[in-house]
Design an enzyme around this catalytic site. Structure first.
Site, short mmCIF file in Angstrom:
data_model
loop_
_atom_site.label_atom_id
_atom_site.label_comp_id
_atom_site.label_asym_id
_atom_site.label_seq_id
_atom_site.Cartn_x
_atom_site.Cartn_y
_atom_site.Cartn_z
N GLN A 76 2.12 4.06 -1.15
CA GLN A 76 2.27 4.26 0.09
C GLN A 76 0.83 4.76 0.84
O GLN A 76 0.63 4.48 1.86
CB GLN A 76 3.04 5.64 0.46
CG GLN A 76 4.63 5.24 0.42
CD GLN A 76 4.80 4.36 1.15
OE1 GLN A 76 4.74 4.12 2.17
NE2 GLN A 76 6.10 3.75 0.74
N THR B 134 3.29 -16.44 -16.49
CA THR B 134 2.20 -17.25 -16.00
C THR B 134 2.02 -16.51 -14.60
O THR B 134 2.71 -15.94 -13.90
CB THR B 134 2.58 -18.69 -15.45
OG1 THR B 134 3.06 -19.21 -16.94
CG2 THR B 134 1.80 -19.58 -14.74
N HIS C 131 3.49 -5.68 -0.19
CA HIS C 131 4.45 -5.56 0.97
C HIS C 131 4.04 -4.41 1.97
O HIS C 131 4.68 -4.41 3.04
CB HIS C 131 5.56 -5.84 0.39
CG HIS C 131 6.44 -5.01 -0.08
ND1 HIS C 131 7.50 -4.19 0.94
CD2 HIS C 131 6.46 -4.37 -1.16
CE1 HIS C 131 8.07 -3.32 -0.01
NE2 HIS C 131 7.24 -3.06 -1.30
N GLY D 287 5.20 -2.78 -6.84
CA GLY D 287 4.89 -1.44 -6.93
C GLY D 287 5.81 -0.91 -8.14
O GLY D 287 5.40 0.33 -9.06
N THR D 288 7.11 -1.08 -8.30
CA THR D 288 8.11 -0.49 -9.14
C THR D 288 7.60 -1.06 -10.37
O THR D 288 7.76 -0.18 -11.32
CB THR D 288 9.52 -1.17 -8.81
OG1 THR D 288 9.96 -0.41 -7.70
CG2 THR D 288 10.30 -0.89 -9.94
N ASN E 184 6.59 8.77 -0.22
CA ASN E 184 7.01 7.85 0.69
C ASN E 184 8.17 8.14 1.94
O ASN E 184 8.50 7.56 2.83
CB ASN E 184 7.57 6.60 -0.27
CG ASN E 184 8.98 7.17 -0.95
OD1 ASN E 184 9.15 8.07 -1.60
ND2 ASN E 184 9.95 6.17 -1.10
N CYS F 77 14.68 2.32 -1.33
CA CYS F 77 15.28 1.95 -2.51
C CYS F 77 16.56 3.08 -2.47
O CYS F 77 17.54 2.71 -3.62
CB CYS F 77 14.09 2.35 -3.73
SG CYS F 77 13.07 1.23 -3.63
#
Length: 378
Positions: free
Chosen positions: A179, A235, A199, A69-70, A151, A323
């Site tokens: 979220q 890749t 995740h 997501g970041t 979040n 975070c």
């Protein structure tokens, strides 16, 4: 042990592991290679792209796979804003309660590319009024970037109304749905770009995607082999893309039932804590919130002390964004909602997963929270 920090991360689902396994073993080719092994990997990648696009209500070619997501948020803000600079559009609109990946990207653009950044005000519940967005948009606004659901406090924005404002002004809107994916419908919100992270859904860490409608120019952050239609070189993580698509589809298929079940249990838990703990106050919007998020302040305590007491009783929770874990500073999200710093530092967040809990779980958890706050107050 009861794990109630699903907003930070969730366990990988067995179905996701099973779907990924072939692409970690026998089907190992590079999807850019023009031979049988590469073509098999490319086919799986293309299939995963289409599945993600379908859930998000986007086109297959709109989806860019990322490492989470970041990265997706960085690519959205920097990629769209940098592409807009040549046209003289140097204005970005965000809010003060966004994830660090949004706010720090905005700061970077301001420092190094002279982008003007407007931070919208939020009310005490963390909601943004569409009228505030309308006032903030200027002739040189290139992008509005907002979180679908916060979040830390779980507040859900009225994205349809906010998107309508942006669209009327001819400005694209990026939606951070990290979220909300799997909890709220995403197809018909009208956003021009959407970020998700695997995740949070039951896929491995390090998987994510940004979907950007094809008409919006996007400057790549990574240069090299021109993968992902030139928007993200490197890749591709074929197994990760398959895992993300599988987790997203599963969460979407279960969404209505899981949201109703978890939302009802969370509401019982919130009501129980507010009744049992005199100093407890719910943060975020009491009505417009993620089904599995309950965030409180416990005035007169230490939030960290409450967390330690909860863990002693077998409950894993957090004080807010993973975070920002380890910071002694009060949460910027809570401060933006008007909560005093000394109260903001008493916050504790509980975030439930999609798996069923025992029927009496809300009441048992309320009792554990009550004990923990009492112990932390001594």
């Amino acid at each position: 042990m009861l794990y109630l920090d699903h907003a930070a991360t969730s366990p990988v689902r067995p179905e996701v592991l099973a779907a990924m396994h072939p692409y970690l073993t026998a089907v190992f080719g590079n999807p850019s290679s023009h031979h049988t092994a590469g073509e098999a990997a490319a086919s799986a990648l293309d299939d995963a792209r289409g599945r993600v696009a379908s859930v998000l209500g986007m086109r297959r070619g709109d989806v860019v796979f990322t490492a989470g997501g970041t990265e997706a948020n960085n690519l959205a803000l920097k990629g769209i804003m940098l592409a807009a600079l040549d046209a003289g559009r140097r204005h970005l609109v965000v809010s003060p309660i966004e994830h660090e990946s949004i706010l720090e990207s905005a700061d970077y653009l301001s420092r190094f590319h002279s982008v003007a950044v407007t931070r919208l005000r939020v009310d005490a519940a963390g909601r943004i009024e569409p009228s505030a967005l309308a006032e903030a948009i200027r002739e040189d606004t290139a992008l509005v970037s907002l979180g679908h659901a916060n979040n830390e406090i779980g507040t859900v924005q009225d994205v349809a109304a906010l998107t309508a404002v942006a669209r009327a002004a001819g400005v694209p809107l990026h939606l951070d749905a990290v979220q909300s994916a799997g909890w709220l419908p995403l197809r018909d919100l009208g956003a021009d770009a959407v970020s998700i992270a695997g995740h949070k859904l039951g896929a491995p860490k390090g998987t994510g995607a940004l979907a950007v409608r094809g008409r919006i120019p996007l400057e790549p952050l990574l240069h090299g082999g021109g993968q992902e239609r030139g928007r993200r070189s490197g890749t591709e993580n074929v197994a990760g893309a398959v895992g993300l698509a599988t987790a997203l589809e599963l969460a979407e298929a279960e969404r209505e039932v899981a949201s109703a079940r978890v939302g009802a249990a969370t509401a019982r838990f919130i009501a129980g804590v507010l009744r049992a703990v005199p100093q407890a106050a719910l943060t975020g919007d009491p009505d417009h919130r993620l089904p599995g998020t309950a965030s409180f302040t416990f005035a007169g305590t230490s939030g960290e002390a409450v967390l330690l007491e909860l863990e002693r009783r077998g409950v894993i929770s957090s004080s807010g964004s993973a975070c920002a874990a380890g910071s002694d500073e009060p949460s910027p999200v809570l401060l933006a909602c008007g909560i005093p710093p000394e109260v903001a530092q008493t916050s504790v967040r509980f975030t439930f997963g999609r798996e069923p809990l025992p029927d009496d779980a809300p009441e048992r958890l309320t009792a554990l929270v009550t004990e923990s706050v009492r112990a932390a107050s001594v």
